[in-house]
Motif scaffolding. Structure first.
Motif: not given
Lengths: 324, 255
Positions: B37, B42, B84, B175-176, B179, B207-209
């Motif tokens: 983060n 972004t 997002q 964007d994500e 999410g 992406e965070h996944n």
């Protein structure tokens, strides 16, 4: 079938509006009817501007710009009213572009503050320029529009003639046509998108600035045209007519009626006009009445009266559908 | 090369959100941008779509320098974006949202609004047909008349994607995209993204996944504190020491 019934509705409405002078014989009432029509054009334009999410407090100022431009053109340069009318609209549109182009980029309340200042500057400018603009006392004995000839017909405009009503009606039809077409086409849809979320609209390729500017220029142009007509109809104008207070009243009309549609603006104008007439004896307290009306609308119908009506109708329909 | 990013830098006051970032994207395929983060992911998207103007550096799209052009220009040049937060026009229906999104293609003029000619009406019909098509494609068929407010998060994200597609982009920024989604929704969204890739679209996603990223992307760029710390295939990234240290964590390789 539905199209036909709507067409018949329009014809009946136009017919009724055409014979209004047969019933309203008192010049005082006729004046009220004409002013209501003018306010509908003004408030409809303000609604158009507000539909892009910007509030203009200079709306009365544009009304004034039109009135003074037309008056000066006719009285100083001897131009015919019929040429001064479109020219004053043009001047209004140019001034609106000059203010709107740099200032509509401002986010938050700043555009509204700028337009407030513009209105105030205009008032100070007019009151202090006694020689040219007549100062605080304004300009009186503004000439009536020249007579127009169509073949053997001649239409003249003596003071308080019923022909002013018909001229106003032509203006009203044209402006309402423009307002409704803009509202119900893709243009209106994009305007409400710009109001709801400017950055999302931009990411979808909408030139937000273009829409805000178009709405501001069209609204201000029509306000200036109203100003021109107003000056030659009442034959007297002064800076006091076109102030911050007037802009506020127009804003209240739009908000009370409902921002989502031109119909809302029409309802707001009629309601406020009737309220004002009913409370004429206590006109000192006029602003209290407006204030109370605003509070009631915000509390019970934040989308305005027309929005409340629309919701009621759609609920009624879904109720009927579920019963059947 | 479809997209070339060169020395991209953005300062917010004294804070460098993005510092000297370079990467390229070839036409076709999915590329991922990952990082902790606040790494500037972004912000990179915002710079590419003209929401922010870079402090320095260049963005070249289809050989044309588009650095600092306005968001609506970026969209008309073929860069679309799904947000997002699943940003939508909340007071409208699914269909109306879609119609709004199709604006770019409609080449609408002010006079078309006032004089409704038959060609204008035909075009409106055409747009409506296309809107239904895209709604169907993202799996929202039958929900066209529903108000967006009532949609669950997963459907909102799908609509956000559908709206970005309406711009007919060559480069799609997501964007994500998965999410906040549950497993079923995630699988569905990944399937959609793969289908778009098969249709030849170039996709850049943040992406965070990581399961989704490793599964979808052919190349991955890793950002940390605004700098690019690694770039490579999912396999290379998984084994990169600096990436493990900054983002993945020591036990990721084991998992």
């Amino acid at each position: 079938m539905r199209k036909w019934s709507r067409l018949v509705g329009y014809v009946v409405l136009i017919g009724l509006l055409l014979i209004v002078p047969q019933f309203v014989r008192d010049p005082r009432w006729m004046h009220l009817v004409i002013m209501t029509g003018l306010y509908i054009i003004l408030a409809g334009g303000l609604r158009l501007i507000m539909s892009t999410g910007q509030v203009s407090f200079a709306h009365a100022a544009f009304w004034g710009i039109g009135a003074y431009t037309s008056t000066l053109l006719v009285m100083r340069l001897g131009v015919s009213f019929w040429i001064a009318l479109p020219l004053s609209g043009l001047v209004g549109a140019i001034v609106a572009s000059l203010i709107g182009y740099p200032c509509l980029r401002l986010k938050g309340p700043y555009f509204f503050l700028v337009t407030m200042v513009v209105g105030e500057i205009l008032r100070l400018f007019l009151t202090n320029s006694v020689d040219f603009f007549g100062g605080d006392a304004g300009i009186s004995s503004i000439p009536s529009p020249n007579r127009i000839r169509i073949g053997n017909w001649a239409i003249a405009f003596p003071y308080r003639s019923v022909n002013y009503y018909y001229l106003m009606l032509v203006g009203l039809f044209v402006s309402l046509f423009v307002y409704y077409r803009l509202e119900r086409s893709r243009f209106g849809m994009i305007c409400s998108g710009v109001r709801a979320d400017g950055s999302l609209s931009e990411s979808l390729g909408v030139n937000v600035m273009k829409y805000k500017l178009t709405a501001f220029v069209v609204g201000s142009l029509l306000a200036s045209l109203v100003g021109s007509f107003f000056a030659h109809y009442t034959t007297f104008i002064s800076p006091g007519f076109f102030t911050f207070n007037e802009s506020t009243i127009m804003l209240i009309m739009v908000v009370i009626g409902g921002l989502e549609s031109t119909t809302g603006a029409i309802i707001g104008v009629i309601l406020i006009t009737v309220l004002t007439e009913l409370t004429r004896e206590f006109s000192k307290y006029e602003i209290i009445v407006y204030g109370a009306a605003l509070v009631l609308v915000f509390r019970f119908a934040p989308g305005g009266i027309f929005d409340l009506y629309r919701k009621f109708i759609s609920r009624l329909r879904s109720h009927r559908a579920s019963v059947a | 090369m479809l997209l070339e990013v060169r020395g991209l830098t953005k300062y917010f006051g004294g804070l460098a959100a993005v510092r000297e970032v370079d990467f390229d994207a070839k036409s076709g395929g999915i590329m991922g941008i990952i990082g902790p983060n606040g790494a500037g992911k972004t912000t990179v998207f915002n710079l590419m779509t003209g929401v922010h103007t870079p402090s320095s550096g260049k963005i070249i799209f289809k050989g044309e320098d588009i650095t600092g052009c306005k968001p609506n220009m970026a969209a008309s040049k073929g860069i679309a974006r799904a947000f997002q937060q699943a940003t939508l026009f909340n007071n409208k229906t699914v269909l109306d949202n879609m119609l709004m999104a199709f604006y770019l293609e409609s080449k609408f003029k002010l006079r078309d609004a006032i004089f409704e000619t038959s060609s204008v009406r035909e075009r409106e019909e055409e747009i409506k047909r296309k809107a239904y098509e895209v709604i169907e494609f993202v799996g929202l068929g039958g929900m066209a008349e529903k108000p967006v407010k009532s949609l669950p998060h997963g459907h909102r994200k799908c609509l956000g994607l559908a709206m970005a597609l309406a711009v007919s982009p060559e480069l799609l920024l997501l964007d994500e995209p998965v999410g906040g989604m549950n497993t079923a929704e995630t699988t569905n969204m990944m399937k959609l993204i793969k289908m778009l890739e098969e249709r030849g679209m170039t996709i850049l996603l943040v992406e965070h996944n990581l399961r989704a990223v490793m599964n979808l992307c052919k190349r991955i760029v890793v950002l940390n504190f605004g700098r690019k710390i690694a770039e490579g295939s999912p396999e290379e990234i998984r084994n990169d020491k600096s990436v493990i240290e900054a983002y993945l964590g020591a036990d990721f390789r084991a998992a």
